[in-house]
Design an enzyme around this catalytic site. Structure first.
Site, PDB file in Angstrom:
ATOM      1  CD  GLU A 282      10.642  -7.301   6.553  1.00 29.92           C
ATOM      2  OE1 GLU A 282      11.229  -8.229   7.146  1.00 29.92           O
ATOM      3  OE2 GLU A 282       9.994  -6.423   7.141  1.00 29.92           O
TER       4      GLU A 282
ATOM      5  CG  ASN B  72       8.382  -1.858   0.650  1.00 34.16           C
ATOM      6  OD1 ASN B  72       7.744  -1.927   1.708  1.00 34.16           O
ATOM      7  ND2 ASN B  72       9.041  -0.770   0.297  1.00 34.16           N
TER       8      ASN B  72
ATOM      9  NE  ARG C 257       9.706   6.263   8.792  1.00 31.25           N
ATOM     10  CZ  ARG C 257       8.808   6.066   7.814  1.00 31.25           C
ATOM     11  NH1 ARG C 257       9.011   5.116   6.904  1.00 31.25           N
ATOM     12  NH2 ARG C 257       7.708   6.817   7.746  1.00 31.25           N
TER      13      ARG C 257
ATOM     14  CE1 TYR D 130       8.908   5.091   2.865  1.00 27.02           C
ATOM     15  CE2 TYR D 130       7.405   6.960   2.939  1.00 27.02           C
ATOM     16  CZ  TYR D 130       7.860   5.769   3.470  1.00 27.02           C
ATOM     17  OH  TYR D 130       7.275   5.247   4.594  1.00 27.02           O
TER      18      TYR D 130
ATOM     19  CG  HIS E 239      10.964  -2.132   5.170  1.00 29.80           C
ATOM     20  ND1 HIS E 239       9.609  -2.103   4.968  1.00 29.80           N
ATOM     21  CD2 HIS E 239      11.218  -3.268   5.860  1.00 29.80           C
ATOM     22  CE1 HIS E 239       9.061  -3.165   5.532  1.00 29.80           C
ATOM     23  NE2 HIS E 239      10.015  -3.896   6.079  1.00 29.80           N
TER      24      HIS E 239
ATOM     25  N   PRO F 160       0.794  -1.223   0.000  1.00 33.49           N
ATOM     26  CG  PRO F 160      -0.149  -1.120   2.122  1.00 33.49           C
ATOM     27  CD  PRO F 160       0.505  -2.073   1.165  1.00 33.49           C
ATOM     28  CG  ASN F 161      -0.325   4.320   1.166  1.00 34.47           C
ATOM     29  OD1 ASN F 161      -1.262   4.836   0.581  1.00 34.47           O
ATOM     30  ND2 ASN F 161      -0.453   3.775   2.362  1.00 34.47           N
TER      31      ASN F 161
ATOM     32  CB  ALA G 286       1.327   0.283   6.623  1.00 36.81           C
TER      33      ALA G 286
ATOM     34  NE  ARG H  78       4.101   6.590   1.696  1.00 43.76           N
ATOM     35  CZ  ARG H  78       4.262   5.357   2.151  1.00 43.76           C
ATOM     36  NH1 ARG H  78       4.682   4.406   1.339  1.00 43.76           N
ATOM     37  NH2 ARG H  78       3.993   5.082   3.395  1.00 43.76           N
TER      38      ARG H  78
HETATM   39  C1  DQA Z   1       8.105   1.149   4.140  1.00 43.54           C
HETATM   40  C2  DQA Z   1       8.114   1.382   5.656  1.00 43.54           C
HETATM   41  C3  DQA Z   1       6.725   1.154   6.243  1.00 43.54           C
HETATM   42  O1  DQA Z   1       6.737   1.362   7.647  1.00 43.54           O
HETATM   43  C4  DQA Z   1       5.721   2.100   5.620  1.00 43.54           C
HETATM   44  O2  DQA Z   1       4.439   1.836   6.112  1.00 43.54           O
HETATM   45  C5  DQA Z   1       5.759   2.058   4.132  1.00 43.54           C
HETATM   46  C6  DQA Z   1       7.055   1.986   3.459  1.00 43.54           C
HETATM   47  C7  DQA Z   1       9.475   1.477   3.511  1.00 43.54           C
HETATM   48  O3  DQA Z   1       9.684   1.053   2.368  1.00 43.54           O
HETATM   49  O4  DQA Z   1      10.299   2.174   4.107  1.00 43.54           O
HETATM   50  O5  DQA Z   1       4.733   2.153   3.472  1.00 43.54           O
HETATM   51  O6  DQA Z   1       7.854  -0.221   3.905  1.00 43.54           O
END
Ligand code: DQA
Length: 144
Positions: free
Chosen positions: A95, A71, A104, A22, A97, A9-10, A74, A17
């Site tokens: 995994e 990735n 954070r 990011y 990020h 998501p997102n 959230a 964003r």
């Molecule tokens: C994320 C870190 C997550 O906590 C966050 O909710 C994201 C992006 C990252 O790539 O740093 O959506 O996965």
């Protein structure tokens, strides 16, 4: 070698964003660079904002591809369903990020999916995806 990057998501909003966290590159722009760098690897891409759709995709590719870079956004911090799915499939999942979730907010410190993944790469910006490709290449070589 066939791998897939799955973004949750997102992450369709990369580039616009919170660029301070990011970066300012869209995923599409980044993928152009990554694919050019690894022309010998088939790098597929999938993104969804929907937890169930991420699970559907993992199940679809999870028995045949050489590796999955996930990735989960959230959902990383909440999804037992994703953890179960990663345990159910046989393809190794890395995994990823973009940000260093450990420096954070506290609620980002725990990953529900980490115990089911072969490893985690975080905090290297968009480079985290490239480092995950390298990790999967390493696994592929040693299992030859
Ligand atoms: C994320 C870190 C997550 O906590 C966050 O909710 C994201 C992006 C990252 O790539 O740093 O959506 O996965």
């Amino acid at each position: 070698m066939k791998i897939i990057i799955i973004n949750g998501p997102n992450l369709n909003l990369l580039g616009k964003r919170e660029p301070n966290i990011y970066g300012s590159l869209s995923m599409e722009e980044y993928l152009l660079k990554l694919r050019a760098m690894y022309s010998d690897i088939d790098i597929e891409y999938y993104q969804s904002n929907v937890e169930g759709k991420l699970i559907d995709k993992l199940q679809e590719v999870g028995y045949t591809y050489n590796g999955i870079i996930l990735n989960a956004g959230a959902y990383t911090h909440t999804s037992i369903a994703l953890q179960d799915c990663i345990r159910a499939i046989t393809v190794p999942v890395v995994e990823v990020h973009i940000s260093n979730v450990k420096n954070r907010e506290e609620y980002r410190h725990h990953s529900m999916i980490a115990p089911a993944c072969i490893g985690t790469i975080q905090g290297f910006g968009m480079n985290s995806y490239r480092l995950a490709v390298e990790a999967l290449k390493g696994i592929d070589k040693t299992s030859e």
